[in-house]
Design a protein around this motif. Structure first.
Motif, PDB file in Angstrom:
ATOM      1  N   ILE A 143       0.839  -1.200   0.000  1.00  9.29           N
ATOM      2  CA  ILE A 143       0.000   0.000   0.000  1.00  9.29           C
ATOM      3  C   ILE A 143       0.877   1.254   0.000  1.00  9.29           C
ATOM      4  N   CYS A 144       1.888   1.259   0.827  1.00  7.97           N
ATOM      5  CA  CYS A 144       2.778   2.430   0.922  1.00  7.97           C
ATOM      6  C   CYS A 144       3.527   2.669  -0.383  1.00  7.97           C
ATOM      7  N   ALA A 145       3.989   1.597  -1.027  1.00  2.00           N
ATOM      8  CA  ALA A 145       4.685   1.740  -2.307  1.00  2.00           C
ATOM      9  C   ALA A 145       3.741   2.279  -3.376  1.00  2.00           C
ATOM     10  N   LYS A 146       2.510   1.784  -3.388  1.00  7.25           N
ATOM     11  CA  LYS A 146       1.501   2.304  -4.320  1.00  7.25           C
ATOM     12  C   LYS A 146       1.283   3.796  -4.077  1.00  7.25           C
ATOM     13  N   ALA A 147       1.160   4.151  -2.809  1.00  6.31           N
ATOM     14  CA  ALA A 147       0.918   5.555  -2.471  1.00  6.31           C
ATOM     15  C   ALA A 147       2.068   6.438  -2.939  1.00  6.31           C
ATOM     16  N   ALA A 148       3.291   5.978  -2.753  1.00  3.27           N
ATOM     17  CA  ALA A 148       4.449   6.753  -3.195  1.00  3.27           C
ATOM     18  C   ALA A 148       4.447   6.934  -4.707  1.00  3.27           C
ATOM     19  N   LEU A 149       4.044   5.896  -5.446  1.00  3.14           N
ATOM     20  CA  LEU A 149       3.948   6.014  -6.902  1.00  3.14           C
ATOM     21  C   LEU A 149       2.873   7.013  -7.305  1.00  3.14           C
ATOM     22  N   PHE A 150       1.745   6.998  -6.595  1.00  4.38           N
ATOM     23  CA  PHE A 150       0.687   7.971  -6.889  1.00  4.38           C
ATOM     24  C   PHE A 150       1.193   9.395  -6.667  1.00  4.38           C
ATOM     25  N   CYS A 151       1.927   9.597  -5.575  1.00 10.26           N
ATOM     26  CA  CYS A 151       2.457  10.935  -5.284  1.00 10.26           C
ATOM     27  C   CYS A 151       3.483  11.370  -6.323  1.00 10.26           C
ATOM     28  N   SER A 152       4.320  10.444  -6.764  1.00  8.29           N
ATOM     29  CA  SER A 152       5.442  10.803  -7.633  1.00  8.29           C
ATOM     30  C   SER A 152       5.028  11.070  -9.071  1.00  8.29           C
ATOM     31  N   VAL A 153       3.766  10.863  -9.394  1.00  7.93           N
ATOM     32  CA  VAL A 153       3.307  11.115 -10.766  1.00  7.93           C
ATOM     33  C   VAL A 153       3.577  12.555 -11.176  1.00  7.93           C
ATOM     34  N   GLU A 157       8.618  11.326 -13.403  1.00  8.97           N
ATOM     35  CA  GLU A 157       9.831  10.516 -13.426  1.00  8.97           C
ATOM     36  C   GLU A 157       9.459   9.040 -13.431  1.00  8.97           C
ATOM     37  N   PRO A 158      10.231   8.193 -14.121  1.00  7.91           N
ATOM     38  CA  PRO A 158       9.888   6.767 -14.187  1.00  7.91           C
ATOM     39  C   PRO A 158      10.030   6.036 -12.856  1.00  7.91           C
ATOM     40  N   ARG A 159      10.974   6.446 -12.018  1.00  9.37           N
ATOM     41  CA  ARG A 159      11.224   5.828 -10.715  1.00  9.37           C
ATOM     42  C   ARG A 159      11.270   4.299 -10.796  1.00  9.37           C
ATOM     43  N   PRO A 160      12.199   3.746 -11.539  1.00 14.62           N
ATOM     44  CA  PRO A 160      12.254   2.294 -11.726  1.00 14.62           C
ATOM     45  C   PRO A 160      12.473   1.523 -10.430  1.00 14.62           C
ATOM     46  N   GLU A 161      13.266   2.074  -9.504  1.00 13.42           N
ATOM     47  CA  GLU A 161      13.529   1.360  -8.261  1.00 13.42           C
ATOM     48  C   GLU A 161      12.253   1.212  -7.438  1.00 13.42           C
ATOM     49  N   LEU A 162      11.479   2.293  -7.346  1.00 16.25           N
ATOM     50  CA  LEU A 162      10.230   2.247  -6.586  1.00 16.25           C
ATOM     51  C   LEU A 162       9.231   1.304  -7.245  1.00 16.25           C
ATOM     52  N   ARG A 163       9.163   1.343  -8.558  1.00 20.27           N
ATOM     53  CA  ARG A 163       8.250   0.433  -9.269  1.00 20.27           C
ATOM     54  C   ARG A 163       8.674  -1.028  -9.084  1.00 20.27           C
ATOM     55  N   ALA A 164       9.965  -1.265  -9.020  1.00 19.61           N
ATOM     56  CA  ALA A 164      10.454  -2.626  -8.795  1.00 19.61           C
ATOM     57  C   ALA A 164      10.077  -3.112  -7.395  1.00 19.61           C
ATOM     58  N   ILE A 165      10.192  -2.224  -6.412  1.00 16.59           N
ATOM     59  CA  ILE A 165       9.792  -2.573  -5.046  1.00 16.59           C
ATOM     60  C   ILE A 165       8.307  -2.909  -5.001  1.00 16.59           C
ATOM     61  N   GLU A 166       7.494  -2.070  -5.644  1.00 11.86           N
ATOM     62  CA  GLU A 166       6.040  -2.296  -5.656  1.00 11.86           C
ATOM     63  C   GLU A 166       5.691  -3.622  -6.308  1.00 11.86           C
ATOM     64  N   GLN A 167       6.353  -3.947  -7.404  1.00 10.21           N
ATOM     65  CA  GLN A 167       6.074  -5.191  -8.106  1.00 10.21           C
ATOM     66  C   GLN A 167       6.559  -6.404  -7.312  1.00 10.21           C
ATOM     67  N   ASP A 168       7.687  -6.284  -6.628  1.00  9.44           N
ATOM     68  CA  ASP A 168       8.186  -7.386  -5.798  1.00  9.44           C
ATOM     69  C   ASP A 168       7.219  -7.669  -4.645  1.00  9.44           C
ATOM     70  N   LEU A 169       6.706  -6.613  -4.033  1.00 16.63           N
ATOM     71  CA  LEU A 169       5.745  -6.794  -2.948  1.00 16.63           C
ATOM     72  C   LEU A 169       4.465  -7.433  -3.461  1.00 16.63           C
ATOM     73  N   LYS A 170       3.988  -6.960  -4.608  1.00 20.29           N
ATOM     74  CA  LYS A 170       2.777  -7.531  -5.197  1.00 20.29           C
ATOM     75  C   LYS A 170       2.965  -9.011  -5.495  1.00 20.29           C
ATOM     76  N   LYS A 171       4.119  -9.364  -6.071  1.00 18.16           N
ATOM     77  CA  LYS A 171       4.386 -10.758  -6.400  1.00 18.16           C
ATOM     78  C   LYS A 171       4.383 -11.627  -5.153  1.00 18.16           C
ATOM     79  N   SER A 172       4.988 -11.138  -4.097  1.00 18.30           N
ATOM     80  CA  SER A 172       5.024 -11.879  -2.839  1.00 18.30           C
ATOM     81  C   SER A 172       3.619 -12.115  -2.299  1.00 18.30           C
ATOM     82  N   ILE A 173       2.780 -11.102  -2.379  1.00 20.77           N
ATOM     83  CA  ILE A 173       1.418 -11.194  -1.852  1.00 20.77           C
ATOM     84  C   ILE A 173       0.566 -12.122  -2.693  1.00 20.77           C
ATOM     85  N   MET A 174       0.659 -12.021  -4.003  1.00 16.71           N
ATOM     86  CA  MET A 174      -0.194 -12.809  -4.881  1.00 16.71           C
ATOM     87  C   MET A 174       0.164 -14.296  -4.882  1.00 16.71           C
ATOM     88  N   GLN A 175       1.344 -14.630  -4.399  1.00 13.03           N
ATOM     89  CA  GLN A 175       1.720 -16.039  -4.286  1.00 13.03           C
ATOM     90  C   GLN A 175       1.005 -16.721  -3.133  1.00 13.03           C
TER      91      GLN A 175
END
Length: 213
Positions: A143-153, A157-175
């Motif tokens: 949730i926090c990573a999503k929120a940071a991405l919403f703010c950074s719009v 900026e692409p913010r690849p590191e933050l997007r990678a963190i968000e995707q890693d967390l999502k992957k962990s949860i969806m498993q």
């Protein structure tokens, strides 16, 4: 788990804005609320059941179970008591033609409530007031990573590191969307699941019991 105060700090750390020079607390809370809503939606769409709750209730003789006091986000299943056992019944659409049931029935409804970001900083970001939901650290951080991405719009900026963190967390949860994974044991069904069903009227917050022709 993760309180609103901690969640704000996490978002600010993601944004490198610990002093709120660029994003106000109001903006961060707005983003956290949006992140909470989207993460819950994505988790439920994947089959997640960690936030399921059970409600024991009784329908009226007009076939209605009023759920306005809990205002659920989604109804995931309904069972009807027949004898000493609860039996699952089907879901129908509002436009389906069926007879409204005219007998008071004992029901058990599985649902997920609507989660709203708390306003009290000591309350968990996923919960009902001071009562924490069955969340866990990875989900809160998602949730926090999503929120940071919403703010950074607004930085465009692409913010690849933050997007990678968000995707890693999502992957962990969806498993772990359904724990434990299982299949229903085959049983011989009685007439209850074959004859009865329910219609969830979202606007009226009414669950209507119906009989099939």
């Amino acid at each position: 788990m993760t309180t609103l105060s901690i969640a704000r700090d996490i978002v600010e750390d993601h944004l490198d804005d610990s002093d709120n020079d660029r994003w106000t607390t109001t903006q961060i809370d707005r983003a956290l609320g949006q992140g909470l809503s989207q993460c819950i939606d994505e988790y439920l769409a994947s089959g997640g059941d960690r936030f399921d709750e059970l409600l024991d209730t009784t329908s009226t003789t007009s076939g209605v179970a009023d759920l306005s006091t809990i205002d659920p986000l989604v109804i995931k299943g309904v069972t009807m008591l027949q004898g000493s056992r609860y039996w699952p019944i089907k879901s129908f659409k509002l436009e389906d033609k069926n007879i409204i049931d005219d007998t008071a029935r004992t029901l058990q409804i599985r649902y997920v409530r609507k989660f709203v970001l708390p306003t009290t900083t000591s309350h968990d970001i996923v919960g009902n007031g001071a009562t924490s939901a069955n969340s866990w650290l990875a989900f809160d951080n998602w949730i926090c990573a999503k929120a940071a991405l919403f703010c950074s719009v607004k930085d465009a900026e692409p913010r690849p590191e933050l997007r990678a963190i968000e995707q890693d967390l999502k992957k962990s949860i969806m498993q772990h969307t359904k724990v434990p994974k299982s299949v229903p044991f085959p049983i011989r069904k009685p007439y209850i699941p074959q004859w009865f069903g329910y219609v969830w009227h979202q606007n009226a917050k009414d669950l209507i019991l119906v009989k099939q022709w």
